[in-house]
Design a protein around this motif. Structure first.
Motif, mmCIF file in Angstrom:
data_model
loop_
_atom_site.group_PDB
_atom_site.id
_atom_site.type_symbol
_atom_site.label_atom_id
_atom_site.label_comp_id
_atom_site.label_asym_id
_atom_site.label_seq_id
_atom_site.Cartn_x
_atom_site.Cartn_y
_atom_site.Cartn_z
ATOM 1 N N UNK A 249 3.580 7.786 10.204
ATOM 2 C CA UNK A 249 3.834 6.396 9.822
ATOM 3 C C UNK A 249 5.319 6.070 9.867
ATOM 4 N N UNK A 250 6.168 7.016 9.497
ATOM 5 C CA UNK A 250 7.611 6.795 9.617
ATOM 6 C C UNK A 250 7.977 6.501 11.068
ATOM 7 N N UNK B 19 12.945 14.037 9.043
ATOM 8 C CA UNK B 19 12.621 15.019 8.016
ATOM 9 C C UNK B 19 11.334 14.572 7.336
ATOM 10 N N UNK B 20 10.942 15.228 6.270
ATOM 11 C CA UNK B 20 9.668 14.890 5.635
ATOM 12 C C UNK B 20 9.632 13.470 5.082
ATOM 13 N N UNK B 21 10.755 12.986 4.578
ATOM 14 C CA UNK B 21 10.767 11.691 3.890
ATOM 15 C C UNK B 21 11.699 10.670 4.518
ATOM 16 N N UNK C 142 0.833 -1.202 0.000
ATOM 17 C CA UNK C 142 0.000 0.000 0.000
ATOM 18 C C UNK C 142 0.871 1.257 0.000
ATOM 19 N N UNK C 143 1.957 1.224 0.761
ATOM 20 C CA UNK C 143 2.926 2.311 0.770
ATOM 21 C C UNK C 143 4.322 1.702 0.786
ATOM 22 N N UNK C 144 5.174 2.134 -0.107
ATOM 23 C CA UNK C 144 6.512 1.569 -0.246
ATOM 24 C C UNK C 144 7.508 2.320 0.641
ATOM 25 N N UNK D 140 13.393 5.382 4.804
ATOM 26 C CA UNK D 140 13.079 6.391 3.792
ATOM 27 C C UNK D 140 11.847 5.974 2.999
ATOM 28 N N UNK D 141 10.999 6.959 2.695
ATOM 29 C CA UNK D 141 9.793 6.683 1.911
ATOM 30 C C UNK D 141 9.245 7.973 1.338
ATOM 31 N N UNK D 142 8.779 7.908 0.092
ATOM 32 C CA UNK D 142 8.087 9.026 -0.524
ATOM 33 C C UNK D 142 6.605 9.003 -0.188
#
Length: 341
Positions: A327-328, A303-305, A266-268, A319-321
């Motif tokens: 969630x991180x 950070x954001x990503x 669902x999210x990489x 790390x994830x876009x």
């Protein structure tokens, strides 16, 4: 005669009631006294134990908190995880900036951060009082020994902890206990203070990087996740945000190993783990652009990503876009201390 006696008894009871009522302070009274105490306080030293139940395993920190308020606010927060003493960290704020130090590994980072003013901090007196004063809907209760406020929190990077319950000692107005709650009113973070000194003394160099980097003896060899040089025990998250592990790639490094885990669904996202080396003494700290977040076992940079942290001799980078900041944090907090396949 009986009528006069009844009137006297009623008057006496009424007087007792009034005197009793006068002895109880209102929420506004206590909030005002907290604000006044904060304004008059020139510094403090406190000791506390923080328990975090935000992952699959409870984590416990011993915390030493120093604050000096003169021309500027200086802070020194020492955090020791009972499971990873070599990873003991210090959050430091002085006239030059905000830093996270790991003395045992000769690592120190400078954060481009407004810490601690940019978020609630359950172990800092200033933050607790500010949250009380800023919440117009705060609930209030007076127990036998404490004043208890239930307020909203201000966690910029984690909306999963919206409330807190703060217990202040009635006599000193210093914090005794803080429970940070989730949406269902479950306590996920608890800070229990064992000592709070409002008249401390400080040395001139107590808030310098050099002195605090010397506060823990460094080791000479590289450290790794299982205590053997060059070895890496790969750890896996138990919360994967709807993704599955699709690839694990091992890379040999000059002084250790790196594992690259790829998760798709669902999210990489990608999780990189590698053995940590003791760094040579650095003339200046490495600069980090991110927010300081507490992950339960260690302090990380968000950070954001990307979310980066070190624990038990391993450096982690998540790390994830696609993952949100919340969630991180949740994925990082679920990375286990034992290998899970």
């Amino acid at each position: 005669m009986k009528k006069k006696l009844s009137i006297w008894v009623a008057t006496a009871i009424g007087l007792i009631f009034v005197l009793s009522a006068c002895g109880e302070k209102s929420q506004e009274d206590v909030a005002g006294e907290l604000e006044e105490t904060l304004e008059d306080m020139s510094g403090y030293k406190a000791e506390a134990v923080m328990e975090m139940n935000t992952g699959q395993e409870n984590q416990q920190f011993n915390i030493d908190i120093w604050h000096q308020s003169e021309e500027e606010d200086f802070y020194r927060v020492g955090l020791t995880n009972n499971q990873d003493e070599q990873g003991s960290q210090i959050i430091l704020k002085n006239e030059d900036g905000v830093y996270v130090l790991t003395p045992a590994l000769n690592k120190h980072f400078e954060f481009q951060s407004e810490w601690p003013d940019n978020s609630s901090q359950p172990y800092l007196y200033q933050s607790l009082v500010t949250d009380v004063l800023n919440d117009e809907e705060a609930e209030f209760e007076a127990t036998e020994a404490n004043y208890v406020f239930k307020t909203k929190t201000n966690y910029q990077s984690n909306n999963n902890l919206p409330f807190q319950e703060i217990h202040f000692d009635k006599d000193t107005l210093t914090p005794v206990l803080v429970n940070v709650l989730d949406q269902d009113q479950n306590t996920l973070v608890q800070v229990e203070f064992s000592n709070f000194d409002t008249d401390p003394s400080f040395e001139e160099d107590d808030f310098t990087i050099d002195k605090n980097m010397e506060s823990t003896a460094t080791v000479d060899e590289p450290v790794s996740g299982d205590g053997k040089e060059g070895q890496l025990t790969v750890l896996y998250p138990t919360y994967m945000a709807g993704a599955d592990l699709t690839e694990k790639r091992d890379v040999e490094l000059e002084n250790g190993k790196r594992a690259i885990l790829t998760f798709e669904g669902e999210k990489n996202f990608t999780l990189v783990e590698e053995t940590t080396e003791v760094q040579p003494t650095l003339s200046s700290p490495q600069e980090v652009k991110g927010d300081i977040v507490n992950l339960g076992g260690t302090v990380g940079s968000l950070s954001d990503k990307t979310l980066e942290w070190s624990h038990d001799g391993v450096d982690f980078t998540l790390a994830s876009e696609e993952l949100t900041r919340e969630e991180l944090i949740e994925v990082a907090q679920s990375v286990q201390s034992q290998e899970v396949k």
